[in-house]
Design a protein around this motif. Sequence first.
Motif, mmCIF file in Angstrom:
data_model
loop_
_atom_site.group_PDB
_atom_site.id
_atom_site.type_symbol
_atom_site.label_atom_id
_atom_site.label_comp_id
_atom_site.label_asym_id
_atom_site.label_seq_id
_atom_site.Cartn_x
_atom_site.Cartn_y
_atom_site.Cartn_z
ATOM 1 N N PRO A 1 0.755 -1.237 0.168
ATOM 2 C CA PRO A 1 0.030 -0.095 -0.099
ATOM 3 C C PRO A 1 0.795 1.454 -0.083
ATOM 4 C CG PRO A 1 -0.844 -1.814 1.634
ATOM 5 C CD PRO A 1 0.640 -2.126 0.982
ATOM 6 N N ALA A 2 1.812 1.189 0.772
ATOM 7 C CA ALA A 2 2.730 2.322 0.751
ATOM 8 C C ALA A 2 3.256 2.920 -0.715
ATOM 9 C CB ALA A 2 4.035 2.268 1.735
ATOM 10 N N ARG A 3 3.903 1.800 -1.433
ATOM 11 C CA ARG A 3 4.356 1.956 -2.725
ATOM 12 C C ARG A 3 3.206 2.445 -3.694
ATOM 13 N NH1 ARG A 3 7.516 -3.955 -3.806
ATOM 14 N NH2 ARG A 3 8.378 -4.158 -1.584
ATOM 15 N N LEU A 4 2.050 1.736 -3.492
ATOM 16 C CA LEU A 4 0.984 2.221 -4.226
ATOM 17 C C LEU A 4 0.587 3.725 -4.077
ATOM 18 C CD1 LEU A 4 -1.438 1.800 -6.268
ATOM 19 C CD2 LEU A 4 -2.719 0.999 -4.444
ATOM 20 N N LEU A 5 1.036 4.243 -2.827
ATOM 21 C CA LEU A 5 0.430 5.619 -2.384
ATOM 22 C C LEU A 5 1.558 6.571 -3.179
ATOM 23 C CD1 LEU A 5 -1.274 7.513 -0.961
ATOM 24 C CD2 LEU A 5 0.123 7.180 1.293
ATOM 25 N N PHE A 6 2.878 6.093 -2.807
ATOM 26 C CA PHE A 6 3.924 6.831 -3.471
ATOM 27 C C PHE A 6 3.944 7.017 -4.910
ATOM 28 C CE2 PHE A 6 8.190 7.162 -5.239
ATOM 29 C CZ PHE A 6 8.595 8.610 -4.717
ATOM 30 N N GLY A 7 3.385 5.847 -5.639
ATOM 31 C CA GLY A 7 3.391 5.671 -7.035
ATOM 32 C C GLY A 7 2.274 6.438 -7.721
ATOM 33 N N LEU A 8 1.266 6.569 -7.002
ATOM 34 C CA LEU A 8 0.002 7.333 -7.372
ATOM 35 C C LEU A 8 0.365 9.026 -7.274
ATOM 36 C CD1 LEU A 8 -3.252 5.709 -6.066
ATOM 37 C CD2 LEU A 8 -2.664 5.680 -8.554
ATOM 38 N N SER A 9 0.816 9.391 -6.128
ATOM 39 C CA SER A 9 1.291 10.531 -5.833
ATOM 40 C C SER A 9 2.223 11.067 -6.659
ATOM 41 C CB SER A 9 1.912 10.894 -4.594
ATOM 42 O OG SER A 9 0.803 10.171 -3.623
ATOM 43 N N ALA A 10 3.440 10.190 -7.311
ATOM 44 C CA ALA A 10 4.419 10.659 -8.434
ATOM 45 C C ALA A 10 3.512 10.693 -9.649
ATOM 46 C CB ALA A 10 5.576 9.742 -8.305
ATOM 47 N N LEU A 11 2.610 9.820 -10.032
ATOM 48 C CA LEU A 11 2.142 9.915 -11.261
ATOM 49 C C LEU A 11 1.291 11.268 -11.247
ATOM 50 C CD1 LEU A 11 1.375 8.686 -13.853
ATOM 51 C CD2 LEU A 11 -0.383 7.365 -12.608
ATOM 52 N N PHE A 12 0.578 11.668 -10.166
ATOM 53 C CA PHE A 12 -0.441 12.801 -10.116
ATOM 54 C C PHE A 12 0.579 14.085 -10.268
ATOM 55 C CE2 PHE A 12 -2.092 16.555 -8.058
ATOM 56 C CZ PHE A 12 -3.123 16.755 -8.671
ATOM 57 N N VAL A 13 1.737 13.960 -9.721
ATOM 58 C CA VAL A 13 2.744 15.151 -9.924
ATOM 59 C C VAL A 13 3.302 15.283 -11.266
ATOM 60 C CG1 VAL A 13 5.178 16.107 -9.164
ATOM 61 C CG2 VAL A 13 3.596 15.122 -7.539
ATOM 62 N N SER A 14 3.489 14.287 -11.877
ATOM 63 C CA SER A 14 4.123 14.162 -13.319
ATOM 64 C C SER A 14 2.893 14.726 -14.249
ATOM 65 C CB SER A 14 4.443 12.865 -13.796
ATOM 66 O OG SER A 14 3.448 11.938 -13.663
ATOM 67 N N ILE A 15 1.901 14.453 -14.093
ATOM 68 C CA ILE A 15 0.672 14.588 -14.976
ATOM 69 C C ILE A 15 0.489 16.168 -15.065
ATOM 70 C CG2 ILE A 15 -1.978 14.598 -15.384
ATOM 71 C CD1 ILE A 15 -1.733 11.660 -14.332
ATOM 72 N N ALA A 16 0.480 16.704 -13.689
ATOM 73 C CA ALA A 16 0.365 18.142 -13.188
ATOM 74 C C ALA A 16 1.224 19.004 -14.011
ATOM 75 C CB ALA A 16 0.241 18.483 -11.729
ATOM 76 N N THR A 17 2.588 18.423 -13.548
ATOM 77 C CA THR A 17 3.792 19.339 -14.035
ATOM 78 C C THR A 17 3.982 19.300 -15.699
ATOM 79 O OG1 THR A 17 5.125 17.448 -13.643
ATOM 80 C CG2 THR A 17 5.101 19.275 -12.037
ATOM 81 N N MET A 18 3.465 18.168 -16.184
ATOM 82 C CA MET A 18 3.525 18.084 -17.782
ATOM 83 C C MET A 18 2.496 18.927 -18.350
ATOM 84 S SD MET A 18 2.616 14.773 -20.324
ATOM 85 C CE MET A 18 0.779 14.988 -19.639
ATOM 86 N N VAL A 19 1.327 19.064 -17.396
ATOM 87 C CA VAL A 19 0.399 20.093 -18.035
ATOM 88 C C VAL A 19 0.916 21.549 -18.032
ATOM 89 C CG1 VAL A 19 -1.953 20.864 -17.654
ATOM 90 C CG2 VAL A 19 -1.630 18.700 -17.998
ATOM 91 N N ILE A 20 1.415 21.740 -17.127
ATOM 92 C CA ILE A 20 2.109 23.220 -16.683
ATOM 93 C C ILE A 20 3.196 23.283 -17.495
ATOM 94 C CG2 ILE A 20 3.525 24.320 -15.179
ATOM 95 C CD1 ILE A 20 2.182 22.923 -12.774
ATOM 96 N N ALA A 21 3.915 22.571 -17.964
ATOM 97 C CA ALA A 21 5.107 22.475 -19.079
ATOM 98 C C ALA A 21 4.328 22.913 -20.619
ATOM 99 C CB ALA A 21 5.990 21.307 -19.297
ATOM 100 N N TYR A 22 3.419 22.383 -20.678
ATOM 101 C CA TYR A 22 2.679 22.433 -21.970
ATOM 102 C C TYR A 22 2.098 23.905 -21.944
ATOM 103 C CZ TYR A 22 -0.881 22.311 -25.564
ATOM 104 O OH TYR A 22 -1.729 22.499 -26.677
ATOM 105 N N ALA A 23 1.333 24.310 -20.971
ATOM 106 C CA ALA A 23 0.916 25.739 -20.817
ATOM 107 C C ALA A 23 2.232 26.828 -21.162
ATOM 108 C CB ALA A 23 0.011 25.786 -19.662
#
Length: 254
Positions: free
Chosen positions: A173-195
Amino acid sequence: IGAIKDLIAAYKDENNNNILHLAANLAPLSRLQIVSGAALQMQRELLWFKGVEKIVPPSYIKMKNSDNQTPKDLFTEKHKELLKEGEKWMKSTATSCMLVATLIATVVFAAIFTLPGGPNNDTGVPLFLGKRWFLIFVISDAVALFSSSASIVTFLSILTSRYAENDFLVSLPARLLFGLSALFVSIATMVIAYAAAISMIYDHKHVRIPIVIVLLACVPVTLFAWQHFHLWADTIRSTYWSRFLFQPKHRLYH
């Protein structure tokens, strides 16, 4: 209350099942569905079993019932199917998320070598180097690359886990939590880079275009957060808050 606790903790039925044997049984479906996903359900069952284990006499932990089963043996038998379902659910979730993280890593890695506006033909220096949006683009792209890479490694570790019972308690569960959090950060920052890239191109020329694009770029981030919030919240509650839910303040037997 203390006397009642002592009485309950020392309980044994006609089949020589103590209270820990009873706690080893699979919970009803209505209780399992409090949390989402078979892996988190398995974690909740483990937390409950270990919580009861803390209040029974030490001799009860290895005590065998009339079927010659210890509480741990009974727990393993009763949760065999849930363990398989938890492994299947965890692998399916990790595979899907790792695919998304891999796509993001590929896109943002390529983006850093194809900078908006391109380089100066004479000096090779990026044309937008001195602009604020360029700095935002570079930082966001780098964060997206690193976070998506971290997400990939984390989900890969989930896929290669041995999936023992105790792995569902904290490790997975801890790995899943970290993986989901890192994935969310990557999506958000990718969108910021595009903008930021769009803002560099249309800066001071078409003011409305960057604003509209930035607003549209917020849609996938919001959708991801909304669709995965319950899973993320359940993982946090099960991994960090529920660990204290079944933990007694004082052990009854020493």
